[in-house]
Design a protein around this motif. Structure first.
Motif, PDB file in Angstrom:
ATOM      1  N   VAL A  48      -2.148   4.769   7.832  1.00 15.54           N
ATOM      2  CA  VAL A  48      -2.719   5.289   9.081  1.00 15.54           C
ATOM      3  C   VAL A  48      -2.215   4.445  10.259  1.00 15.54           C
ATOM      4  CG1 VAL A  48      -4.878   5.707  10.340  1.00 15.54           C
ATOM      5  CG2 VAL A  48      -4.772   6.112   7.890  1.00 15.54           C
ATOM      6  N   PHE A  49      -2.263   3.177  10.092  1.00 21.06           N
ATOM      7  CA  PHE A  49      -1.806   2.224  11.096  1.00 21.06           C
ATOM      8  C   PHE A  49      -0.323   2.431  11.376  1.00 21.06           C
ATOM      9  CE2 PHE A  49      -1.888  -1.565  13.499  1.00 21.06           C
ATOM     10  CZ  PHE A  49      -0.799  -2.338  13.147  1.00 21.06           C
TER      11      PHE A  49
ATOM     12  N   LEU B 244       0.143   5.697  13.368  1.00 19.52           N
ATOM     13  CA  LEU B 244      -0.341   5.485  14.743  1.00 19.52           C
ATOM     14  C   LEU B 244       0.639   4.650  15.546  1.00 19.52           C
ATOM     15  CD1 LEU B 244      -4.174   4.810  14.550  1.00 19.52           C
ATOM     16  CD2 LEU B 244      -3.033   6.655  15.711  1.00 19.52           C
ATOM     17  N   SER B 245       1.152   3.609  14.956  1.00 18.26           N
ATOM     18  CA  SER B 245       2.072   2.735  15.712  1.00 18.26           C
ATOM     19  C   SER B 245       3.375   3.472  16.006  1.00 18.26           C
ATOM     20  CB  SER B 245       2.322   1.429  14.981  1.00 18.26           C
ATOM     21  OG  SER B 245       2.854   1.671  13.730  1.00 18.26           O
TER      22      SER B 245
ATOM     23  N   GLU C 251     -13.099   2.067  -0.742  1.00 23.58           N
ATOM     24  CA  GLU C 251     -12.079   1.392   0.067  1.00 23.58           C
ATOM     25  C   GLU C 251     -11.031   2.390   0.517  1.00 23.58           C
ATOM     26  OE1 GLU C 251     -12.227  -2.959  -2.079  1.00 23.58           O
ATOM     27  OE2 GLU C 251     -10.318  -1.990  -1.694  1.00 23.58           O
TER      28      GLU C 251
ATOM     29  N   ASN D  58      -7.366   2.802   2.284  1.00 25.19           N
ATOM     30  CA  ASN D  58      -6.152   2.078   2.633  1.00 25.19           C
ATOM     31  C   ASN D  58      -5.696   2.505   4.034  1.00 25.19           C
ATOM     32  OD1 ASN D  58      -3.904   0.540   2.569  1.00 25.19           O
ATOM     33  ND2 ASN D  58      -2.767   1.842   1.128  1.00 25.19           N
ATOM     34  N   LEU D  59      -5.852   1.579   4.970  1.00 25.52           N
ATOM     35  CA  LEU D  59      -5.552   1.921   6.360  1.00 25.52           C
ATOM     36  C   LEU D  59      -4.106   1.671   6.760  1.00 25.52           C
ATOM     37  CD1 LEU D  59      -8.763   0.608   8.150  1.00 25.52           C
ATOM     38  CD2 LEU D  59      -8.098   2.972   7.811  1.00 25.52           C
TER      39      LEU D  59
ATOM     40  N   CYS E 176       3.624   6.750  16.519  1.00 23.77           N
ATOM     41  CA  CYS E 176       3.283   7.683  17.621  1.00 23.77           C
ATOM     42  C   CYS E 176       3.198   6.932  18.943  1.00 23.77           C
ATOM     43  CB  CYS E 176       1.927   8.350  17.368  1.00 23.77           C
ATOM     44  SG  CYS E 176       1.984   9.624  16.127  1.00 23.77           S
ATOM     45  N   ILE E 177       2.562   5.785  18.921  1.00 21.84           N
ATOM     46  CA  ILE E 177       2.390   5.028  20.161  1.00 21.84           C
ATOM     47  C   ILE E 177       3.718   4.534  20.695  1.00 21.84           C
ATOM     48  CG2 ILE E 177       1.513   2.808  21.015  1.00 21.84           C
ATOM     49  CD1 ILE E 177      -1.060   3.500  19.469  1.00 21.84           C
TER      50      ILE E 177
END
Lengths: 155, 168
Positions: A21-22, A25-26, A15, A17-18, A28-29
């Protein structure tokens, strides 16, 4: 995990853990959305002659002088173009209700570039009340039809 | 793997193991309390959006801003703006590199900017260019001082800021 034989069995599920990462990414976006340039501004290039060359030194290339009036009338006059068709040498396109008739201007410039492929130079001479967008449109038409050297004459 | 994971102390139960058909690992007798959200597709979409924005975030000189009250003319054929000294005409006022200048002072202001441009080592092999930003409804008489001043100062290349057709 223990099997009935008493032997250890390795876990095969993995597993990841995202959530971090999320998160990254958010962030940066959001930053890029705020700083993004959605409208790319272009430019219309114009080159001005500054002199410094004797009039006798070089043969003048054919050029088209464009006089723009406040009434929307545009007067095209060819200069140093001995081989040009007579119907294209000197032409006036009258405006309608103070506006330039663009389809006639387009047709003329297309005909001009078709009959005179060596024509590269245009000089635009606006009047005091000529609108900036009309001046730019005329230059755009010249560029579209292959005339690269466009200059503007000040008042 | 889960026994060595940092999630050991925080996970109530594993959504992935709980979904298994052969041996679902669930705290017996209890309903799953954790709302499992599959983030993989979301991360995928975000990654694509990020790559798109990274690729898009370049090109035009950021100093040339498209302001709301200055509508640029639209053309079909245009080139990109890479560098230049920006002159803006707005509401009858002249701004050279965002500093307001009187029409009579345009030649000296442009000359000063040209000298600054030349002094920069990075601009050694470049020719000074003028970028003119004006509203499309402006009359030529408002632009005339800039054209005259620039010719006097020795700018050979002018770039009129425009919008490629279709962009607003």
């Amino acid at each position: 995990m223990y099997t009935p034989n008493g032997k250890n069995k390795k876990e095969l599920n993995f597993e990841l853990n995202l959530i971090p990462v999320f998160d990254v990414l958010s962030a940066c976006i959001c930053f890029l959305l705020i700083t993004a340039v959605w409208v790319q501004i272009g430019s219309m290039d114009v080159s001005q002659a500054l002199g410094g060359q004797s009039a006798l030194e070089k043969e003048n290339p054919p050029s088209v002088l464009t006089y723009m009036e406040a009434s929307g009338e545009i007067h095209f006059a060819l200069k140093d173009a001995p081989g040009a068709p007579i119907r294209l040498k000197d032409i006036r396109i009258k405006g309608q209700n103070g506006q330039v008739v663009w389809n006639q201007v387009e047709n003329y410039i297309q005909n001009l570039s078709k009959h005179m492929p060596k024509l590269q130079t245009a000089l635009v001479m606006p009047s005091k009340q000529t609108r900036y967008e009309d001046m730019i449109q005329v230059m755009d038409q010249f560029r579209k039809n292959g005339l690269k050297d466009i200059g503007i004459s000040p008042l | 793997m889960l026994s060595n994971s940092v999630l050991k102390n925080s996970a109530i139960q594993s959504p992935l193991l709980g979904q298994s058909k052969l041996k679902p690992r669930r705290i017996s007798g209890s309903k799953p309390l954790v709302f499992s959200l599959m983030l993989t597709s979301l991360v995928d979409a975000f990654a694509i959006l990020l790559i798109f924005l990274l690729l898009n975030n370049n090109g035009a000189d950021p100093k040339v801003q498209n302001t709301k009250d200055l509508k640029l003319p639209e053309v079909t054929k245009s080139t990109t703006i890479d560098y230049g000294i920006i002159v803006r005409i707005q509401n009858g006022r002249y701004y050279v590199e965002e500093k307001e200048v009187a029409p009579g002072d345009l030649p000296s202001a442009l000359m000063a900017q040209k000298n600054i441009f030349k002094k920069d080592e990075a601009n050694k092999n470049k020719k000074a260019q003028l970028i003119v930003q004006a509203d499309k409804k402006a009359n030529f008489i408002e632009l005339n001082p800039i054209v005259l001043a620039a010719s006097h100062v020795g700018f050979e290349n002018f770039k009129f800021a425009v919008l490629p057709k279709g962009e607003k």
